[in-house]
Design a protein around this motif. Structure first.
Motif, PDB file in Angstrom:
ATOM      1  N   PRO A  66       0.811  -1.220   0.000  1.00  0.00           N
ATOM      2  CA  PRO A  66       0.000   0.000   0.000  1.00  0.00           C
ATOM      3  C   PRO A  66       0.845   1.271   0.000  1.00  0.00           C
ATOM      4  O   PRO A  66       0.452   2.272  -0.600  1.00  0.00           O
ATOM      5  CB  PRO A  66      -0.813  -0.134   1.287  1.00  0.00           C
ATOM      6  N   SER A  67       2.016   1.222   0.656  1.00  0.00           N
ATOM      7  CA  SER A  67       2.781   2.471   0.676  1.00  0.00           C
ATOM      8  C   SER A  67       3.325   2.792  -0.724  1.00  0.00           C
ATOM      9  O   SER A  67       3.428   3.959  -1.086  1.00  0.00           O
ATOM     10  CB  SER A  67       3.888   2.438   1.742  1.00  0.00           C
ATOM     11  N   ILE A 125       0.341   4.424  -2.437  1.00  0.00           N
ATOM     12  CA  ILE A 125       0.112   5.794  -1.965  1.00  0.00           C
ATOM     13  C   ILE A 125       1.133   6.729  -2.599  1.00  0.00           C
ATOM     14  O   ILE A 125       0.796   7.819  -3.061  1.00  0.00           O
ATOM     15  CB  ILE A 125       0.183   5.851  -0.420  1.00  0.00           C
ATOM     16  N   VAL A 128      -8.631   3.804  12.448  1.00  0.00           N
ATOM     17  CA  VAL A 128      -8.185   3.270  13.731  1.00  0.00           C
ATOM     18  C   VAL A 128      -9.051   3.964  14.766  1.00  0.00           C
ATOM     19  O   VAL A 128      -8.863   5.128  15.079  1.00  0.00           O
ATOM     20  CB  VAL A 128      -6.695   3.570  13.969  1.00  0.00           C
ATOM     21  N   GLY A 182      12.020  13.812  10.681  1.00  0.00           N
ATOM     22  CA  GLY A 182      11.576  12.583  11.344  1.00  0.00           C
ATOM     23  C   GLY A 182      10.644  12.821  12.516  1.00  0.00           C
ATOM     24  O   GLY A 182      10.156  11.877  13.110  1.00  0.00           O
ATOM     25  N   LEU A 195       7.095  14.205  14.032  1.00  0.00           N
ATOM     26  CA  LEU A 195       5.744  14.586  13.634  1.00  0.00           C
ATOM     27  C   LEU A 195       5.451  15.975  14.167  1.00  0.00           C
ATOM     28  O   LEU A 195       5.935  16.358  15.224  1.00  0.00           O
ATOM     29  CB  LEU A 195       4.730  13.597  14.217  1.00  0.00           C
ATOM     30  N   LEU A 231       8.803  11.128  23.660  1.00  0.00           N
ATOM     31  CA  LEU A 231       9.073  11.718  22.342  1.00  0.00           C
ATOM     32  C   LEU A 231       8.811  10.698  21.236  1.00  0.00           C
ATOM     33  O   LEU A 231       8.167  10.998  20.226  1.00  0.00           O
ATOM     34  CB  LEU A 231      10.528  12.183  22.309  1.00  0.00           C
ATOM     35  N   ARG A 272       5.851  11.767  19.012  1.00  0.00           N
ATOM     36  CA  ARG A 272       6.328  12.656  17.972  1.00  0.00           C
ATOM     37  C   ARG A 272       7.003  11.966  16.796  1.00  0.00           C
ATOM     38  O   ARG A 272       7.471  12.636  15.886  1.00  0.00           O
ATOM     39  CB  ARG A 272       7.316  13.683  18.569  1.00  0.00           C
ATOM     40  N   THR A 273       7.115  10.637  16.805  1.00  0.00           N
ATOM     41  CA  THR A 273       7.778  10.011  15.663  1.00  0.00           C
ATOM     42  C   THR A 273       6.800   9.131  14.887  1.00  0.00           C
ATOM     43  O   THR A 273       5.768   8.717  15.405  1.00  0.00           O
ATOM     44  CB  THR A 273       8.960   9.109  16.088  1.00  0.00           C
ATOM     45  N   PHE A 274       7.176   8.886  13.655  1.00  0.00           N
ATOM     46  CA  PHE A 274       6.370   8.026  12.798  1.00  0.00           C
ATOM     47  C   PHE A 274       6.228   6.635  13.420  1.00  0.00           C
ATOM     48  O   PHE A 274       5.160   6.047  13.410  1.00  0.00           O
ATOM     49  CB  PHE A 274       7.022   7.926  11.419  1.00  0.00           C
ATOM     50  N   ARG A 326       3.571   6.553  16.120  1.00  0.00           N
ATOM     51  CA  ARG A 326       2.224   6.556  15.561  1.00  0.00           C
ATOM     52  C   ARG A 326       1.902   5.203  14.935  1.00  0.00           C
ATOM     53  O   ARG A 326       0.804   4.676  15.078  1.00  0.00           O
ATOM     54  CB  ARG A 326       2.114   7.676  14.519  1.00  0.00           C
ATOM     55  N   TYR A 382       0.852   2.693  17.602  1.00  0.00           N
ATOM     56  CA  TYR A 382      -0.551   2.825  18.008  1.00  0.00           C
ATOM     57  C   TYR A 382      -1.491   2.304  16.921  1.00  0.00           C
ATOM     58  O   TYR A 382      -2.451   1.588  17.196  1.00  0.00           O
ATOM     59  CB  TYR A 382      -0.894   4.297  18.298  1.00  0.00           C
ATOM     60  N   ALA A 383      -1.212   2.654  15.664  1.00  0.00           N
ATOM     61  CA  ALA A 383      -2.113   2.268  14.573  1.00  0.00           C
ATOM     62  C   ALA A 383      -2.090   0.755  14.363  1.00  0.00           C
ATOM     63  O   ALA A 383      -3.130   0.131  14.160  1.00  0.00           O
ATOM     64  CB  ALA A 383      -1.721   2.995  13.294  1.00  0.00           C
ATOM     65  N   ALA A 391      -4.198  -0.102   9.460  1.00  0.00           N
ATOM     66  CA  ALA A 391      -2.811   0.353   9.396  1.00  0.00           C
ATOM     67  C   ALA A 391      -2.164  -0.097   8.091  1.00  0.00           C
ATOM     68  O   ALA A 391      -1.483   0.684   7.421  1.00  0.00           O
ATOM     69  CB  ALA A 391      -2.031  -0.180  10.595  1.00  0.00           C
ATOM     70  N   GLY A 441      -0.642   2.163   4.588  1.00  0.00           N
ATOM     71  CA  GLY A 441       0.741   2.078   4.136  1.00  0.00           C
ATOM     72  C   GLY A 441       1.736   1.771   5.241  1.00  0.00           C
ATOM     73  O   GLY A 441       2.928   1.974   5.069  1.00  0.00           O
ATOM     74  N   ILE A 442       1.254   1.292   6.391  1.00  0.00           N
ATOM     75  CA  ILE A 442       2.155   0.962   7.490  1.00  0.00           C
ATOM     76  C   ILE A 442       2.459  -0.541   7.437  1.00  0.00           C
ATOM     77  O   ILE A 442       1.560  -1.349   7.260  1.00  0.00           O
ATOM     78  CB  ILE A 442       1.499   1.314   8.838  1.00  0.00           C
ATOM     79  N   GLY A 454      -3.169  -0.876  21.076  1.00  0.00           N
ATOM     80  CA  GLY A 454      -3.673   0.388  20.541  1.00  0.00           C
ATOM     81  C   GLY A 454      -4.036   1.448  21.552  1.00  0.00           C
ATOM     82  O   GLY A 454      -4.188   2.605  21.200  1.00  0.00           O
TER      83      GLY A 454
END
Lengths: 506, 333
Positions: free
Chosen positions: A333-334, A337, A354, A375, A377, B179, B183-185, B188, B191-192, B200, B204-205, B262
């Motif tokens: 999928p990535s 996208i 989610v 890097g 967010l 952090l 704050r990082t990909f 996130r 969690y997803a 997810a 694209g994860i 999650g």
């Protein structure tokens, strides 16, 4: 509208009769004053498009839903089905499209689960269980060993076990809900032999199917539902397919489709000989800029599977994709996208959002590379992105930081669509975009799809709803059993052509 | 609403911990003095760090039962390294500890990612293997205080602003993990992946790779704790931290991290660990027998699980609403 063809020849009294049944769900009248009769030793085919109310009727018959109005009579006496057990006690049993059985249990255990014969001490009498299972299977002319595990059986054999289970409770009324969907032709023939035997035993059978050839082969009576109403019923003999197709689709379109005709641009995506090992084969089409390309077919025809493959969720085994004239490979999928292809899935709860994460994090999820720096967010950027799409969709929420799970279905759908548009795609794949949402929201979604197309986005829209496909598409690919049954231009679109192509009626 | 409830939940934990401290201080003079509180925090530091690693794994719908065995092996390895090569600088030893721990975590992660084996099975296996490796490495022998160098033993005990370096290490790890998670990909994605793996994937994860990295984080933190443990107790042997993996899970559960993945926060895991720390430190002070302590800890865990289950039910209601929608859809079918 209410064309009741030839009233029932009342030579026999019905075994089961439903009169004036109504049932609503929020925003939808699922069944509206419906009558249907089932006769001993006869197969009644229940025919209707998706959304016609067939499944609701089955659920009322099996005691899962209670009807709001109307009554059910068995042997001419009114009965009430408060729950599934009540229905079973009156001899109503259903065989579902997806059989609900236990892989790790034996065939006999599956058949008698919950009502196994007991010994005097109250223990399960295994001898009797196996013997009775064997007898049941024999009566269905099957030689499955009742002691083997279910997981070692073929799909057709499992179906047989499901039928045996249905009959083990002394069934008089057997409901078969699309029993042939997963079967090969040979297996369908075997199933029909069983149906004929059940008929000979005097059972009343309600047979639900999309496939006309099967209906004509097995059914004695028919009942056609459309939009929750019974629009025709009677003896099948002498009634042509044309007539039934007309009853099925002859609806008034509920709302005007705001399809704007825009000149189509150059080809954006061309799909050539696209093939999947098990789901579809040799699919060819070219998608043009600004086009709304419909994909129509019965459930299980391979429509969603093509889209999932285009999006990299599953891998095709052959064929090629060209995006803007260049060959591309999509492995995940990535990749899709990045290439500008996004997919709004059918089940937004399971595939789309989610639910625990806040709205803004859901919207930004596929776009995080754009909203982050070094890097890290950046919440402010994510909020800005989410706000833009929330406003565009008139999203109703207390705040963008509340979890998506707290929103209504329609608003969840808006989050999911917003999430994908936020990636700024070239090609948007919509799988059943208006499934389960009310008429008012549907019109808004349709207007929005048109608007996107006029902005130059190319759209692939999978839908089971004929009015939607007819009203919105520039062209329609009709799928049947994993193969293309033709691509139809807008000028040649009409309901009957599409239904014929999808059901294999020449 | 769920998120607000969790804010409420974390506040609740803070209040409960404060009440406990207040009650204990009436029973025992000097319990609530700054010095003693710093002591309790210092004592709980290792649990806090391990609970944060466990949290990242649990958030992805997995579990890491091998953390304590990882602590034992890494602790043994760096203790023996220090004993054998006293001239090696502490910095290098730290890097070795983080590296060994990370590799052990990566092994768990690879099994879960590439072979798709349930994490509970993988880490139940590596739990035994890693501890067995500690035995093989040491031959069952102990590393005693006199074999280890002064910097190795003393550095975590150095006071800085009234708190030992060990406590400061936990604070730094908490900050770093906050952090990473917010704050990082990767945070996130964690969690997803746990909240809705299918969604997810569609976003694209790579869910498998995300789980892998969660295990690497957990392993690396366990490696760090291997050093901290051996230096704090000034002894290394095969059975150190035996059963401690359950304390890390307990801290997460008490802190409101959903075992279904999650849901959960760094603050929750830290508070869960602190809660256990306060209980463990306070009960002996007011003369409650060790057996009663165990019963109390156990009751608290069950209470927390009931609390969590009630919240799952809240979620259930939302799912039901969703089901209401899908039943409208089924009308369609």
């Amino acid at each position: 509208m209410n064309k009741i063809t030839s009233p029932e020849p009342m030579s026999e009294t019905p075994l089961l009769e439903m009169r004036g049944i109504s049932k609503s769900f929020p925003g939808v009248k699922a069944l509206n004053d419906v009558n249907i009769s089932l006769f001993p030793g006869k197969v009644t085919a229940l025919i209707g498009e998706n959304g016609a109310g067939k499944s609701t009727l089955v659920k009322i018959l099996t005691g899962i839903y209670a009807s709001e109005e109307g009554e059910i009579q068995v042997d001419g006496k009114p009965v009430a089905f408060a729950n599934a057990q009540d229905a079973m006690d009156f001899g109503v049993t259903a065989i579902h499209q997806e059989t609900v059985l236990f892989d790790e249990l034996s065939v006999a255990e599956n058949i008698f689960l919950g009502h196994a014969p007991k010994t005097r001490l109250g223990l399960v009498n295994w001898k009797a269980v196996n013997a009775r299972a064997l007898a049941l299977l024999h009566s269905l002319e099957s030689n499955i060993d009742p002691r083997v595990r279910l997981k070692d059986l073929s799909i057709a054999q499992r179906h047989l076990v499901a039928i045996a289970r249905a009959l083990s409770v002394d069934a008089r009324i057997v409901i078969m809900d699309e029993p042939t969907a997963a079967l090969s032709r040979k297996e369908v023939d075997d199933l029909f032999q069983i149906v004929k035997r059940l008929k000979a035993q005097g059972k009343a059978i309600l047979f639900i199917s999309h496939k006309f050839d099967e209906v004509y082969e097995i059914a004695d009576h028919y009942a056609v539902f459309r939009d929750g109403k019974a629009v025709g019923s009677g003896a099948l003999a002498g009634v042509g397919q044309d007539e039934i197709v007309k009853l099925m689709v002859g609806r008034s379109i509920e709302h005007a489709f705001p399809k704007v005709d825009i000149p189509l641009g150059e080809t954006v995506l061309s799909v050539e000989n696209y093939t999947h090992p098990t789901e579809f084969r040799d699919i060819n089409f070219a998608l043009r800029k600004g086009e709304i390309f419909g994909i129509y077919g019965l459930v299980g025809a391979g429509r969603s599977e093509i889209c999932q493959s285009l999006f990299g969720v599953t891998r095709p085994s052959g064929g090629s994709l060209k995006l803007d004239g260049r060959e591309i490979a999509i492995h995940s999928p990535s990749d899709a996208i990045k290439a500008g292809i996004v997919y709004v899935p059918e089940e937004r709860g399971r595939h789309g959002a989610v639910l625990q994460l806040p709205i803004y994090q859901n919207i930004s999820l596929p776009s995080l590379t754009r909203t982050s720096r070094l890097g890290l967010l950046r919440a402010a950027e994510e909020f800005a992105l989410a706000r833009k799409y929330a406003e565009r969709f008139d999203l109703r929420a207390a705040a963008l930081s509340v979890p998506v799970g707290t929103l209504s279905g329609g608003n969840q759908q808006k989050v999911v669509i917003g999430k994908w548009l936020a990636t700024q795609p070239k090609i948007l794949i919509l799988d059943e975009p208006t499934k389960g949402i009310d008429i008012g929201s549907k019109a808004a979604v349709h207007a929005f799809i048109s608007e996107l197309a006029s902005e130059g986005l190319s759209i692939i829209m999978v839908s089971s709803e004929l009015p939607e496909i007819l009203g919105m598409s520039d062209r329609v690919l009709v799928m049947r059993e994993g193969l293309s049954a033709g691509i139809f231009e807008r000028s040649h679109l009409n309901a009957e052509t599409l239904v014929r192509a999808a059901t294999g009626n020449a | 609403m769920i998120r607000q409830l969790f804010k409420f939940r974390e506040m609740l934990l803070v209040i409960i911990i404060a009440i406990l401290l207040a009650v204990f201080s009436t029973r025992s003079q000097g319990f609530a003095t700054p010095g003693n509180l710093a002591n309790i925090f210092n004592d709980t530091s290792i649990l806090i760090i391990l609970a944060l690693g466990q949290m990242t794994v649990i958030l992805t719908k997995s579990i890491d039962l091998s953390v304590a065995a990882n602590v034992a092996f890494t602790g043994m390895a760096v203790g023996m390294l220090n004993a054998a090569q006293p001239e090696l600088p502490l910095m290098l030893i730290l890097v070795v500890a983080l590296g060994i721990g990370g590799v052990l975590g990566a092994i768990n992660g690879m099994f879960v990612w590439k072979l798709n084996i349930p994490s509970i099975v993988v880490t139940l296996g590596t739990l035994t293997i890693y501890r067995g490796m500690a035995f093989v490495l040491s031959g069952g022998a102990w590393v005693n205080a006199h074999q280890m160098t002064a910097p190795f033993l003393q550095t975590p005990r150095q006071l800085f602003l009234g708190l030992p370096i060990l406590g400061w290490t936990a604070i730094v790890i908490v900050a770093v993990m906050y952090l990473v998670m917010s704050r990082t990909f990767l945070g996130r994605a964690i969690y997803a992946s746990g909240g809705n793996p299918t969604a997810a994937v569609y976003a694209g994860i790579d869910v498998g790779r995300t789980r892998f990295f969660a295990f690497v984080i957990s392993g690396t933190l366990a490696g760090l704790c291997g050093y901290l443990w051996v230096s704090r107790y000034a002894v290394g042997y095969v059975d150190i931290a035996a059963g401690f993996e359950l304390d890390t899970v307990a801290a997460c559960v008490i802190g409101g991290i959903s075992t279904l993945g999650g849901i959960g926060s760094v603050a929750g895991a830290v508070l869960g660990a602190l809660f256990l720390g306060v209980i463990k430190n306070a009960l002996p002070v007011i003369n409650i027998s060790p057996f009663a302590q165990m019963a109390i800890s156990g009751s608290v865990i069950i209470t927390a699980v009931i609390f969590n289950a009630r919240q799952e039910r809240r979620r259930g209601r939302i799912i039901l609403r969703d089901r209401g929608a899908s039943e409208q859809i089924e009308v369609a079918a």
